[in-house]
Scaffold this motif. Structure first.
Motif, mmCIF file in Angstrom:
data_model
loop_
_atom_site.group_PDB
_atom_site.id
_atom_site.type_symbol
_atom_site.label_atom_id
_atom_site.label_comp_id
_atom_site.label_asym_id
_atom_site.label_seq_id
_atom_site.Cartn_x
_atom_site.Cartn_y
_atom_site.Cartn_z
ATOM 1 N N LYS A 1 0.820 -1.217 0.000
ATOM 2 C CA LYS A 1 0.000 0.000 0.000
ATOM 3 C C LYS A 1 0.854 1.268 0.000
ATOM 4 C CE LYS A 1 -4.123 -0.056 0.977
ATOM 5 N NZ LYS A 1 -5.389 -0.057 0.202
ATOM 6 N N CYS B 1 2.668 2.610 -10.094
ATOM 7 C CA CYS B 1 1.914 3.652 -10.806
ATOM 8 C C CYS B 1 2.852 4.635 -11.486
ATOM 9 C CB CYS B 1 0.993 4.390 -9.830
ATOM 10 S SG CYS B 1 -0.430 3.425 -9.281
ATOM 11 N N SER C 1 -7.746 -3.294 -2.417
ATOM 12 C CA SER C 1 -8.098 -3.398 -0.999
ATOM 13 C C SER C 1 -7.129 -4.317 -0.273
ATOM 14 C CB SER C 1 -9.525 -3.937 -0.849
ATOM 15 O OG SER C 1 -9.592 -5.281 -1.308
ATOM 16 N N GLU D 1 -6.523 0.929 -7.294
ATOM 17 C CA GLU D 1 -6.909 0.845 -5.888
ATOM 18 C C GLU D 1 -7.184 -0.619 -5.528
ATOM 19 O OE1 GLU D 1 -10.216 3.435 -5.337
ATOM 20 O OE2 GLU D 1 -8.978 5.257 -5.298
ATOM 21 N N THR E 1 -2.972 6.696 -9.534
ATOM 22 C CA THR E 1 -3.156 5.858 -8.339
ATOM 23 C C THR E 1 -4.609 5.452 -8.145
ATOM 24 O OG1 THR E 1 -1.334 7.098 -7.314
ATOM 25 C CG2 THR E 1 -2.634 5.691 -5.877
ATOM 26 N N LYS E 2 -5.548 6.350 -8.524
ATOM 27 C CA LYS E 2 -6.968 6.045 -8.344
ATOM 28 C C LYS E 2 -7.429 4.892 -9.243
ATOM 29 C CE LYS E 2 -8.673 9.435 -11.728
ATOM 30 N NZ LYS E 2 -9.547 10.615 -11.923
ATOM 31 N N ASN E 3 -6.670 4.618 -10.321
ATOM 32 C CA ASN E 3 -6.996 3.502 -11.219
ATOM 33 C C ASN E 3 -6.452 2.165 -10.707
ATOM 34 O OD1 ASN E 3 -8.331 5.191 -13.040
ATOM 35 N ND2 ASN E 3 -6.430 5.635 -14.156
#
Length: 427
Positions: free
Chosen positions: A170, A178, A191, A189, A185-187
């Protein structure tokens, strides 16, 4: 940190010779780079893997065509300073041939009492290397020259737990990937649950190198969808086989469904692992034992000791002579293509033979490790943290260890031991 503190207090301290020892991918080389950054020194790295010519260390004499200084002096010149942090990578993979033994040439280089006058054949003069902070890295201490090993301050860099790997992914791996692939980074994600699924089903390691490769593969898959102007897929556990293919789980606990099968714990260069020890019995003219599974000499001796211990302590163990007289025992450790050695399977071999003789199954969810003697004493073994983490990954609930290994377990952070019960034994 202790050495760095002393160097900070006493500026003219003779630099210690450190050796980072641990499985691949745990960040030994990166740690050397971080030390250089913390000290504000230049960083130099020299790979010793496959090095087999002493002249690579000491340089060639000027009488030879194409003579040049040794790689030590070359790297010092390239750094432009006399006190860099010098990482000697993969020092356990040095070779040797008729041209000399590079490991012997390193003896002078890595001795704080001698390296203030290191002699290079090309320079034909002595050079002071005492200000250099040498850091060696290796995966296996057994293949290092004993005199060379004696000069090192060994620092064991152990493997990571699943929880640690998730945090590394993480905070470091995902931003790095990235940046390398050019996606946002939002592409990407992922968990914590998904990263844990990738770790447990698509990687087999103590470090994070393969985990980084898997995350990079996901990033490249997303980059392809962006380039083709296709909608971005939702990356979840069901979608991962489309990127990685089917899973190949190697170390899940399968249970002891038949007598003679015991789960042991092993240490490998890739970290801890579980292994099964299987024993079967058949009628024969006399008691005998055969072993298969690509076992080394030490492991073969452990099996012999296990059988002789049972025979000599038959009354104490409620074993009748008919259980082993005129019987042939065959012991096998699966994955025969993988070499195995070491004494830590001793108690597992004893339990496997006892289970085979009595026809009783071994308790489910239990694993064990420890060396056995002819007197029945259980001796401590190494690699406890890696073995315990492997047992937890595999779903083991209870672990039998030597009493002398209790301190090793206490050194492991408590959060990694949740769900595990430890039984310590002396005999």
């Amino acid at each position: 940190l202790e050495y760095l503190a002393v160097i900070n207090l006493k500026k003219d301290l003779k630099s210690p010779i450190l050796c980072f020892y641990g499985p691949p991918g745990v960040g030994k080389t990166s740690l050397g780079k971080s030390i250089a950054r913390a000290l504000g020194r230049k960083y130099v790295r020299m790979s010793l893997g496959g090095l087999h010519d002493e002249a690579e260390i000491r340089g060639h004499r000027k009488t030879y065509i194409g003579a040049m200084p040794g790689r030590i002096i070359q790297n010092i010149r390239k750094a432009g300073v006399s006190n860099p942090v010098f990482v000697l990578d993969e020092i356990d993979k040095i070779g040797r041939d008729y041209q000399g033994d590079p490991a012997s040439a390193l003896l002078e280089l890595l001795d704080p009492e001698q390296n203030n006058a290191f002699y290079d054949n090309y320079l034909e003069t002595e050079y002071d290397l005492s200000k250099v902070l040498f850091i060696a890295t290796c995966n296996d201490l057994n293949s290092i020259h004993p005199a060379l090993l004696d000069r090192f301050e060994i620092i064991n860099v152990t493997g990571y737990s699943t929880e640690e790997k998730i945090q590394i992914a993480k905070k470091f791996l995902i931003p790095k990937v990235c940046n390398e692939t050019g996606i946002k980074t939002k592409n990407l994600e992922l968990s914590n649950t998904l990263i844990e699924h990738i770790i447990e089903n698509y990687t087999y390691e103590s470090g994070v190198r393969n985990l980084e490769k898997r995350i990079s593969k996901i990033a490249r898959h997303i980059a392809l969808q962006i380039s083709l102007n296709k909608p971005l897929p939702k990356i979840n556990e069901d979608y991962l086989p489309k990127i990685f293919g089917p899973t190949h789980i190697k170390e899940k606990y399968e249970g002891n469904d038949v007598p003679g099968v015991v789960t042991g714990l092993a240490w490998t260069p890739n970290g801890g692992d579980i292994m099964y020890i299987e024993s079967v019995m058949s009628d024969a003219k006399e008691t005998s034992l055969s072993l298969t599974g690509n076992l080394g000499n030490v492991m073969k001796e452990s099996a012999t000791i296990a059988l002789e211990f049972i025979k000599s302590h038959a009354k104490d163990l409620n074993i009748k002579n008919t259980h082993y007289n005129q019987k042939h025992f065959h012991m096998h450790v699966p994955e025969g293509a993988v070499p195995k050695d070491g004494p830590s399977a001793g108690i597992a071999m004893v339990v496997s033979l006892l289970s085979c003789m009595t026809g009783k199954k071994v308790k489910k969810g239990i694993a064990m490790t420890g060396e056995i003697t002819l007197r029945g004493k259980v001796l401590p073994v190494g690699g406890i943290k890696e073995k315990v983490l492997a047992a937890k990954r595999a779903g083991i609930k209870e672990i039998i260890l030597s009493k002398a290994n209790e301190q090793d377990v206490n050194d492991i952070p408590k959060e990694y031991l949740k769900g595990l019960n430890f039984v310590y034994v002396n005999t």
